[in-house]
Design a protein around this motif. Sequence first.
Motif: not given
Length: 283
Positions: A131, A135, A137, A140, A209, A213, A263, A266, A283
Amino acid sequence: MDRQLRRWHVLATVAVLVLAAVSSLAGLFRPGHYHAALVIVESYRMQDLTILVGGIPVLAVGLWYAMRSSPRGRIVWLGGLAYMTYMGASIAVQIPFNAFFLVYVALFGLSLFTFLGGMVTTDADAIRETLDGHLNTTLYSVALVVIGLGLGALWLSDLVPPLLSGTEPSLIEESGPQAIVTHVIDLGVVVPSIFVSAAWLYRERTWGFVFAGVELVLGATLAAPIGIMTIVFMAGDTVTISPVAAFFTFLPILVSTLLAVTYLRSMGRRPEPSTESDRGHSV
């Protein structure tokens, strides 16, 4: 930590799948299985149906790929186990006592301990490597906070006014005391864990992470039963669902479903070199 599943992980997950299938099929087709008002029985059967067509496939697919050391499969497997733990706890406590009570208890206990065993043996560094650089962060983390606040606001709107007025929540009056179980699980476990996941992911802690998820897969898998049961209640006249409550019901599950998909997508990409300045901006 291992990327491979232990043998007991696999056997326990298969047992969870069997128990979930048996209990759901009994709820759908066994005459007189549920001893409750018709509208409540309908919601239980909708719950059984969504376990069969949603929860079981998610867990089975996650197990299949996790057995092949797929980081993405590992997250789906853990999210599926979190879902089965959540549903097992709700079913065991909410549903009036029947011949399948011990099946519900076994489903809850086995799901919980398999989930915990899977978490402590997860290679969090391997998850993060898939990731890093892919991602956002911050995005998210904020989205997780929105999900947590929406879920918290939904249940607190049922509880705070009656507490202030010294009355009983309408949900208990309409559906019985067991209806409050979901409030306990969500406010006591799910919402705090969402906020912890958001904080850890924002600080880019490795386990953030993983937790993020798992929370997103759980939320996406819960989208079907929560959404369907809300629609069933709104269509009837036994349980009152206000527009505000409906909004705060659908907002978290829609956001979590969208984010869970992005997610996992990714995670399918190969890690790319990234600098500290550009980390978390795509992303």
